[in-house]
Design a protein around this motif. Structure first.
Motif, PDB file in Angstrom:
ATOM      1  N   HIS A  83       0.855  -1.292   0.087  1.00 12.22           N
ATOM      2  CA  HIS A  83       0.023   0.026   0.030  1.00 12.22           C
ATOM      3  C   HIS A  83       0.855   1.184   0.097  1.00 12.22           C
ATOM      4  CE1 HIS A  83      -3.963   1.901   0.202  1.00 12.22           C
ATOM      5  NE2 HIS A  83      -3.374   2.583   1.122  1.00 12.22           N
ATOM      6  N   SER A 140      -5.323   2.476  10.090  1.00 14.31           N
ATOM      7  CA  SER A 140      -6.530   2.464  10.122  1.00 14.31           C
ATOM      8  C   SER A 140      -7.420   1.757   9.254  1.00 14.31           C
ATOM      9  CB  SER A 140      -6.653   3.972   9.322  1.00 14.31           C
ATOM     10  OG  SER A 140      -6.391   4.240   8.498  1.00 14.31           O
ATOM     11  N   ASN A 141      -6.797   0.921   8.307  1.00 12.91           N
ATOM     12  CA  ASN A 141      -7.549  -0.146   7.547  1.00 12.91           C
ATOM     13  C   ASN A 141      -7.003  -1.447   7.741  1.00 12.91           C
ATOM     14  OD1 ASN A 141      -7.831   2.524   5.528  1.00 12.91           O
ATOM     15  ND2 ASN A 141      -9.626   1.424   5.705  1.00 12.91           N
ATOM     16  N   SER A 142      -7.828  -2.523   7.644  1.00  8.11           N
ATOM     17  CA  SER A 142      -7.618  -3.782   8.173  1.00  8.11           C
ATOM     18  C   SER A 142      -6.919  -4.700   7.101  1.00  8.11           C
ATOM     19  CB  SER A 142      -8.717  -4.339   8.694  1.00  8.11           C
ATOM     20  OG  SER A 142      -9.779  -4.566   7.496  1.00  8.11           O
ATOM     21  N   ASP A 143      -6.583  -4.198   5.676  1.00  5.85           N
ATOM     22  CA  ASP A 143      -6.202  -4.844   4.658  1.00  5.85           C
ATOM     23  C   ASP A 143      -4.529  -5.042   4.906  1.00  5.85           C
ATOM     24  OD1 ASP A 143      -8.132  -2.581   3.868  1.00  5.85           O
ATOM     25  OD2 ASP A 143      -8.396  -4.241   2.433  1.00  5.85           O
ATOM     26  N   HIS A 283     -20.629  -1.789   8.294  1.00  4.59           N
ATOM     27  CA  HIS A 283     -20.010  -0.483   8.695  1.00  4.59           C
ATOM     28  C   HIS A 283     -21.105   0.643   8.470  1.00  4.59           C
ATOM     29  CE1 HIS A 283     -16.094  -1.550   9.327  1.00  4.59           C
ATOM     30  NE2 HIS A 283     -16.069  -2.269   8.466  1.00  4.59           N
ATOM     31  N   GLU A 330     -12.185  -2.024   8.918  1.00  2.98           N
ATOM     32  CA  GLU A 330     -12.585  -1.313   7.567  1.00  2.98           C
ATOM     33  C   GLU A 330     -11.531  -1.449   6.490  1.00  2.98           C
ATOM     34  OE1 GLU A 330     -14.677   2.812   6.253  1.00  2.98           O
ATOM     35  OE2 GLU A 330     -14.057   2.478   8.332  1.00  2.98           O
ATOM     36  N   PRO A 331     -11.971  -2.249   5.557  1.00  4.43           N
ATOM     37  CA  PRO A 331     -11.172  -2.155   4.573  1.00  4.43           C
ATOM     38  C   PRO A 331     -10.953  -0.994   3.683  1.00  4.43           C
ATOM     39  CG  PRO A 331     -13.384  -3.223   3.719  1.00  4.43           C
ATOM     40  CD  PRO A 331     -13.464  -2.693   5.184  1.00  4.43           C
ATOM     41  N   VAL A 332      -9.658  -0.793   2.875  1.00  6.59           N
ATOM     42  CA  VAL A 332      -9.611   0.197   1.903  1.00  6.59           C
ATOM     43  C   VAL A 332     -10.592   0.284   1.063  1.00  6.59           C
ATOM     44  CG1 VAL A 332      -7.983   1.335   0.270  1.00  6.59           C
ATOM     45  CG2 VAL A 332      -7.187   0.161   2.465  1.00  6.59           C
ATOM     46  N   ASN A 334     -13.620   0.263   0.722  1.00  4.94           N
ATOM     47  CA  ASN A 334     -14.863   1.227   1.239  1.00  4.94           C
ATOM     48  C   ASN A 334     -14.727   2.506   0.473  1.00  4.94           C
ATOM     49  OD1 ASN A 334     -16.090  -0.503   2.653  1.00  4.94           O
ATOM     50  ND2 ASN A 334     -15.834   0.261   4.637  1.00  4.94           N
TER      51      ASN A 334
END
Length: 480
Positions: A83, A140-143, A283, A330-332, A334
């Motif tokens: 990322h 902040s994202n879970s991926d 979410h 929360e995934p990117v 979104n």
């Protein structure tokens, strides 16, 4: 029909390349890998997808690939989601490993867990949630991968924490010579401080021991205010209210009214017990709608104003309690865009709280002049990081995480580079810092000024890895 000499030669050359010359039997095109910017397609000699399960000899497999790279005189890099946006996990003409999967072992007595570097955060969250726990800090994202989070020393929005590295007890690293080294604040402490936010330049992270906290059910609170009040209100909420467990801020982003309003969102622990994560995390009803509005902001100032109205005026009335793990899972995707002519580029700046208003004024001058579309800024509290050599928050900071939409092409790159250099120079004057995992648009003197231990970092790199096996694009541009 008259044929020119140039057209004959050109046609003949094309025929020679495409058909007249036999293809080499041993020829195969090199693998090409990219990162989240979609601006760094880079050829590599080999790209190995290493998906590990809990019983795999990950260390042995990584050792083997490092040894092969050394024998061939090639560079080596390892990543998970890639990322980063400036080739920080890409070894040009080298050996690239994409590591996913792994193990997780929970220690309730120590309130820690040991996890494989290739585990993604959504996997970690689910494993901890089942036992009633939550990561102390994560991206902040879970991926993203756990090892990568350590390598960039990411920060999150749980309070009251410094960067991710402040919650890491120890890591194990495979060095260039194949040695497996465990390091922490008390064991091989020099290597620990270098590898934390060291972008994989000192070795391959294979696992880490991390802090965990109890999961909790949290209630949100929204306060709208003038940006001049934000820094004081934010630091007061985080530092003095023990019930605040997560917090962030937003600023309005329409060009003609840039940063005219601020929003402070805090999440406080209640008395109710959290319920387990569902099979699919929802979410909220506004997720799809919010994504559509978010994407509409490119080229539409009305959409920026409408999004601010929804976030600042509508969301407070409909937002409900959520568990800590739900908020973090929360995934990117979104907010992903389907426009292949543009790409989303992140910036992050870390500003002393007492200079936050000056930062707001700097952005008001610089950002509206750029062609890039400013889509979002999220504000976070980051406590001091006393360990990392390349520390972006040597004292407490307010982090501004900014998202821009940029045209893919030379004009978009030039525009983004000019804006970035100007913002970095301005933040430097405020005693702040910029974050390294994104586009490599800073000037070298800016890097050395903002990260004053750069020369120490480079000298240590050459001591621990004298053959420069672990290299990436950032090393080439900023450090080599």
């Amino acid at each position: 029909m008259t044929l020119s000499r140039r057209s004959v030669l050109k046609g003949g050359l094309g025929l020679a390349v495409s058909g007249a010359m036999p293809a080499r039997a041993d020829f195969s095109p090199r693998a090409v890998i990219n990162d989240a910017s979609r601006l760094n397609p880079t050829p590599v000699a080999r790209h190995i997808a290493l998906k590990a399960d809990a019983t795999d000899d990950v260390v042995g497999r990584i050792r083997k690939e490092i040894a092969s790279a050394v024998a061939e005189g090639r560079r080596f890099a390892i990543g998970t989601a890639r990322h980063s946006m400036g080739g920080q996990s890409i070894p040009k003409d080298g050996v690239a490993i994409t590591l996913t999967g792994g193990h997780i072992d929970i220690d309730r007595a120590q309130m820690t867990y040991r996890v494989g570097a290739g585990m993604r955060w959504f996997e970690v969250i689910r494993a901890l949630d089942a036992e009633g726990f939550s990561p102390a800090v994560m991206q902040s994202n879970s991926d993203f991968g756990v090892g990568s989070t350590f390598c960039v020393n990411s920060h999150g929005w749980p309070t009251c924490y410094g960067p991710f590295g402040t919650t890491v007890r120890s890591v194990r690293i495979v060095m260039a010579d194949g040695e497996l080294v465990e390091c922490s604040r008390t064991k091989n402490a020099e290597l620990f401080a270098l590898a934390m936010g060291g972008y994989g330049l000192f070795g391959a992270i294979v696992d880490a021991e991390l802090d965990m906290v109890p999961n909790a059910l949290l209630e949100p609170s929204y306060v709208r205010m003038d940006p001049s009040r934000f820094a004081d209100a934010f630091t007061k909420a985080v530092e003095t209210d023990p019930m605040v467990r997560m917090a962030y801020g937003r600023l309005s982003v329409a060009r003609e009214s840039l940063f005219d309003e601020a929003l402070l969102i805090t999440y406080r622990a209640g008395a109710s017990q959290p319920s387990p994560l569902p099979a699919v995390v929802d979410h909220g009803a506004l997720t799809g709608f919010s994504r559509d509005v978010y994407r509409l902001q490119t080229g539409h100032e009305w959409a920026k104003k409408f999004r601010w109205f929804v976030e600042a005026s509508v969301s407070p009335s409909i937002a409900g309690a959520a568990t800590r793990n739900t908020l973090m899972d929360e995934p990117v995707a979104n907010l992903a865009s389907g426009d292949r002519t543009r790409t989303d580029i992140l910036h992050e700046y870390f500003v002393p709280p007492d200079r936050f208003t000056d930062f707001v004024n700097l952005c008001r001058v610089v950002i509206p002049k750029a062609k890039a579309e400013f889509l979002n800024v999220t504000l976070r509290y980051v406590d001091a990081d006393p360990v990392a050599v390349l520390a972006y928050a040597p004292q407490k900071r307010i982090a501004a995480v900014m998202s821009f939409s940029q045209e893919i092409g030379p004009e978009g790159e030039v525009d983004m580079m000019a804006m970035t250099e100007t913002l970095i120079e301005g933040v430097k004057g405020l005693g702040g810092a910029f974050y390294l995992p994104y586009r490599l648009h800073a000037q070298r003197d800016q890097v050395r000024s903002i990260y004053p231990r750069t020369d120490e970092f480079v000298a240590a790199k050459r001591k621990f890895d004298p053959s420069l096996v672990f290299r990436n694009a950032m090393w080439d541009v900023y450090f080599s």
